[in-house]
Design a protein around this motif. Sequence first.
Motif, PDB file in Angstrom:
ATOM      1  N   UNK A   1     -13.566  49.089 -19.933  1.00 13.38           N
ATOM      2  CA  UNK A   1     -13.443  49.553 -18.496  1.00 13.38           C
ATOM      3  C   UNK A   1     -14.311  48.475 -17.942  1.00 13.38           C
ATOM      4  N   UNK A   2     -13.624  47.981 -16.681  1.00 12.37           N
ATOM      5  CA  UNK A   2     -14.270  47.128 -15.709  1.00 12.37           C
ATOM      6  C   UNK A   2     -14.119  47.805 -14.277  1.00 12.37           C
ATOM      7  N   UNK A   3     -15.281  47.282 -13.653  1.00  8.89           N
ATOM      8  CA  UNK A   3     -15.173  47.552 -12.032  1.00  8.89           C
ATOM      9  C   UNK A   3     -14.014  47.087 -11.262  1.00  8.89           C
ATOM     10  N   UNK A   4     -13.468  47.903 -10.574  1.00  9.05           N
ATOM     11  CA  UNK A   4     -12.436  47.370  -9.687  1.00  9.05           C
ATOM     12  C   UNK A   4     -12.940  47.027  -8.302  1.00  9.05           C
ATOM     13  N   UNK A   5     -13.745  47.839  -7.579  1.00 11.89           N
ATOM     14  CA  UNK A   5     -14.440  47.722  -6.460  1.00 11.89           C
ATOM     15  C   UNK A   5     -15.920  48.277  -6.495  1.00 11.89           C
ATOM     16  N   UNK A   6     -16.686  47.955  -5.420  1.00 11.18           N
ATOM     17  CA  UNK A   6     -18.068  48.579  -5.316  1.00 11.18           C
ATOM     18  C   UNK A   6     -17.645  49.159  -3.922  1.00 11.18           C
ATOM     19  N   UNK A   7     -17.801  50.409  -3.903  1.00  9.04           N
ATOM     20  CA  UNK A   7     -17.262  51.349  -2.680  1.00  9.04           C
ATOM     21  C   UNK A   7     -18.577  51.532  -1.842  1.00  9.04           C
ATOM     22  N   UNK A   8     -18.591  51.337  -0.423  1.00  9.09           N
ATOM     23  CA  UNK A   8     -19.717  51.437   0.327  1.00  9.09           C
ATOM     24  C   UNK A   8     -19.136  52.490   1.501  1.00  9.09           C
ATOM     25  N   UNK A   9     -19.873  53.725   1.581  1.00 10.80           N
ATOM     26  CA  UNK A   9     -19.772  54.460   2.790  1.00 10.80           C
ATOM     27  C   UNK A   9     -19.924  53.804   3.982  1.00 10.80           C
ATOM     28  N   UNK A  10     -19.020  54.101   5.152  1.00 13.03           N
ATOM     29  CA  UNK A  10     -19.391  53.297   6.507  1.00 13.03           C
ATOM     30  C   UNK A  10     -18.984  54.081   7.681  1.00 13.03           C
ATOM     31  N   UNK A  11     -19.807  53.881   8.675  1.00 11.81           N
ATOM     32  CA  UNK A  11     -19.473  54.492   9.825  1.00 11.81           C
ATOM     33  C   UNK A  11     -18.326  53.682  10.641  1.00 11.81           C
ATOM     34  N   UNK A  12     -18.322  52.270  10.479  1.00 14.14           N
ATOM     35  CA  UNK A  12     -17.236  51.517  10.999  1.00 14.14           C
ATOM     36  C   UNK A  12     -16.747  50.691   9.961  1.00 14.14           C
ATOM     37  N   UNK A  13     -15.683  50.956   8.979  1.00 12.21           N
ATOM     38  CA  UNK A  13     -15.332  50.175   7.669  1.00 12.21           C
ATOM     39  C   UNK A  13     -14.992  48.561   8.349  1.00 12.21           C
ATOM     40  N   UNK A  14     -14.110  48.658   9.182  1.00 15.70           N
ATOM     41  CA  UNK A  14     -13.835  47.187   9.446  1.00 15.70           C
ATOM     42  C   UNK A  14     -14.981  46.374   9.957  1.00 15.70           C
ATOM     43  N   UNK A  15     -15.554  46.902  10.816  1.00 13.64           N
ATOM     44  CA  UNK A  15     -16.939  46.029  11.240  1.00 13.64           C
ATOM     45  C   UNK A  15     -17.900  45.830  10.162  1.00 13.64           C
ATOM     46  N   UNK A  16     -18.262  46.533   9.448  1.00 14.15           N
ATOM     47  CA  UNK A  16     -19.045  46.268   8.002  1.00 14.15           C
ATOM     48  C   UNK A  16     -18.282  45.241   7.019  1.00 14.15           C
ATOM     49  N   UNK A  17     -17.032  45.448   6.919  1.00 14.42           N
ATOM     50  CA  UNK A  17     -16.364  44.721   6.106  1.00 14.42           C
ATOM     51  C   UNK A  17     -16.211  43.223   6.484  1.00 14.42           C
ATOM     52  N   UNK A  18     -16.215  43.169   7.840  1.00 10.79           N
ATOM     53  CA  UNK A  18     -16.499  41.977   8.506  1.00 10.79           C
ATOM     54  C   UNK A  18     -17.784  41.189   8.358  1.00 10.79           C
ATOM     55  N   UNK A  19     -18.836  42.050   8.467  1.00 16.46           N
ATOM     56  CA  UNK A  19     -19.967  41.411   8.190  1.00 16.46           C
ATOM     57  C   UNK A  19     -20.109  41.070   6.744  1.00 16.46           C
ATOM     58  N   UNK A  20     -19.738  41.816   5.863  1.00 20.93           N
ATOM     59  CA  UNK A  20     -19.570  41.286   4.291  1.00 20.93           C
ATOM     60  C   UNK A  20     -18.773  40.128   3.849  1.00 20.93           C
TER      61      UNK A  20
END
Length: 124
Positions: A1-20
């Motif tokens: 088994x290998x991880x595919x994603x690390x999932x993070x809850x977000x108020x604004x997913x696109x904005x937070x994804x842009x930071x990361x």
Amino acid sequence: MIPRHITVDAANPYQLATFWSQATGWPVSADDAPGDNEVLVEAPAPVPGLLFIGVPEGKTVKNRVHLDWVPDERTRDEEVDRLVALGATVHEDHRTPDGPGWVTLRDPEGNEFCIERSAAERAE
């Protein structure tokens, strides 16, 4: 088994994804756009991507899991300064006068993560 994603809850997913995306240098998926409820930052294989999912509730307590990052192009201190300029905030500073230690930061939505010394700094 290998991880595919690390999932993070977000108020604004696109904005937070842009930071990361800016923090890591990894791209936001071409399939994602502002307003989407799920936004993926695509990591180079075999590293798991960062998946941001919109949730209605805000962050209220310390993360139970967080990521420790090691800079590969800068020193720890240069990386901390760069991330703060992108919108992170310093939460706890565990650097010691003789060099070791780490800095715990918070991303723009308050999720904690750490920056450790680079491999070159640890080798000194």
